[in-house]
Design an enzyme around this catalytic site. Structure first.
Site, PDB file in Angstrom:
ATOM      1  N   SER A 129       0.800  -1.237   0.000  1.00 46.19           N
ATOM      2  CA  SER A 129       0.000   0.000   0.000  1.00 46.19           C
ATOM      3  C   SER A 129       0.829   1.282   0.000  1.00 46.19           C
ATOM      4  CB  SER A 129      -0.951   0.015   1.198  1.00 46.19           C
ATOM      5  OG  SER A 129      -2.012  -0.880   0.985  1.00 46.19           O
ATOM      6  N   LYS A 132      -0.257   3.637  -2.627  1.00 49.23           N
ATOM      7  CA  LYS A 132      -1.299   4.662  -2.490  1.00 49.23           C
ATOM      8  C   LYS A 132      -0.716   6.076  -2.378  1.00 49.23           C
ATOM      9  CE  LYS A 132      -4.802   1.676  -0.329  1.00 49.23           C
ATOM     10  NZ  LYS A 132      -4.060   0.418  -0.146  1.00 49.23           N
ATOM     11  N   SER A 186      -5.542   3.356   4.600  1.00 47.00           N
ATOM     12  CA  SER A 186      -5.160   2.424   3.538  1.00 47.00           C
ATOM     13  C   SER A 186      -6.376   1.674   2.993  1.00 47.00           C
ATOM     14  CB  SER A 186      -4.100   1.443   4.045  1.00 47.00           C
ATOM     15  OG  SER A 186      -3.254   1.038   3.001  1.00 47.00           O
ATOM     16  N   LYS A 291       3.264   6.618   5.162  1.00 46.87           N
ATOM     17  CA  LYS A 291       2.374   5.606   4.568  1.00 46.87           C
ATOM     18  C   LYS A 291       2.886   4.222   4.942  1.00 46.87           C
ATOM     19  CE  LYS A 291      -1.195   4.221   2.439  1.00 46.87           C
ATOM     20  NZ  LYS A 291      -1.210   3.119   3.442  1.00 46.87           N
TER      21      LYS A 291
END
Length: 363
Positions: A129, A132, A186, A291
């Site tokens: 992720s 993203k 997420s 992140k």
């Protein structure tokens, strides 16, 4: 008189004959009934014994059933845990002075580009992720209306990993809310919807992701979808440091990635979402952008921009083994940087050799 006596005599004979006739059959009927009762009792005993045997057999598995159950049990016990691409490539065998659980670690001074820590920073691995972050960067740069309402569709349902989501098909949220959930929590369906609703659709969005990577000089990076569920989304720590540095320049991305929680209204319900990075809640950390990411092929991943020891730093941790190990590694790095006599010379990088590993997904 004679006629009367004759009649009585024959009546006596007839009566005797009748008596004998009547006494014979009842004895035979009784015997028959007795025989029938005996036979019925024997049949009942056999039936009872048969039922008992059947129940006994039913309670004990057959040899073939026991054999199948035994084989299934052995398969479950013997089945090995799936390994990440980094583990398969042997990257976890690389030693480093901080004893990090991440097979890839990279710490860069944001202002001077000085490398403070380097462990397998050129290894190309799935990034989960962390993908993203590029999704958010493209959405923010596209200048699309953040208040436009988008709908979650069946196309956003995860068929790659079968992950769940609280955003049911048919859910309607604004682009800004979906971006918030994608970056903070997420949320995979949110990220998918953002990509689908990009001008030109999902294919155009993925093409834009790869074009942006080339423009930034992220030559080790490849994207195939906007969520990170695919192990074919791959990059290196050095490339991701460039992405973090670029994303940090966007105020909206700084705000959304470091948001601790957010509530969205879906119909009559209020859904509460939280950050996936608990370091955001830690007052010991001054995080400007972050992140997280995880799929089995990628291991636990974390990228951050943070201010530590008076310096603005970019930190990349990939393929960390263990649920909380990426957090533990970040804490080890922070303590090392805050130490007056760090175990690793500042500016010199880690003494462990950097390993370049080009890993490709199966299939």
């Amino acid at each position: 008189m004679l006629k009367i006596r004759f009649s009585r005599r024959w009546l006596g004979v007839l009566g005797l004959a009748c008596g004998l006739a009547l006494s014979g059959p009842p004895a035979d009927a009784a015997a028959a009934r007795k025989a029938e009762a005996s036979q019925a009792g024997s049949t009942a005993k056999k039936a009872s014994a048969s039922r008992t045997t059947t129940r006994a057999k039913a309670s004990v598995p057959s040899r073939s059933t026991r054999s199948v159950a035994s084989r299934r049990s052995v398969v479950r016990v013997a089945e090995p845990a799936r390994q990440s691409f980094g583990q398969l490539a042997g990257l976890h065998q690389t030693d480093d002075p901080l004893d990090l659980k991440s097979s890839v670690a990279f710490v860069l001074d944001q202002d001077t580009n000085e490398v403070l820590l380097n462990k397998n920073s050129k290894a190309v691995l799935p990034i989960a992720s962390i993908t993203k972050l590029m999704t958010g960067l493209l959405v923010s740069e596209a200048n699309l209306p953040m208040d436009e309402v988008l709908t979650i569709t069946q196309d956003d349902v995860d068929t790659e990993k079968g992950s769940s989501s609280r955003l049911a098909v048919g859910t309607q949220l604004s682009r800004g809310e979906l971006l918030h959930l994608a970056l903070m929590s997420s949320e995979n369906r949110a990220a998918s919807a953002l990509g689908r609703n990009y001008p030109g659709g999902l294919s155009a969005f993925v093409a834009a992701m790869n074009a942006k990577a080339r423009l930034l000089g992220m030559n080790d990076t490849r994207y195939v979808e906007p969520t990170g569920l695919s192990s074919q989304n791959q990059s290196s720590a050095r490339d991701l440091a460039v992405l973090v540095k670029t994303a940090h320049e966007v105020p909206l991305l700084r705000e959304l990635t470091t948001s601790p929680e957010h509530q969205v209204a879906i119909g009559s319900r209020q859904l509460q979402y939280h950050t996936t990075n608990r370091l955001v809640l830690n007052p010991s950390w001054d995080i400007g952008l972050q992140k997280t990411g995880y799929i089995t092929e990628a291991g636990q991943c974390l990228v951050m921009q943070a201010q530590l020891a008076g310096r603005k730093l970019i930190m990349v941790l990939l393929d960390s083994a263990g649920k909380y190990s990426r957090i533990g590694d970040a804490e080890r790095i922070r303590k090392w940087l805050m130490s007056s006599s760090p175990a690793v010379p500042a500016g010199g990088g880690a003494t462990a050799p950097a390993v370049t590993a080009q890993v490709h997904p199966a299939g």
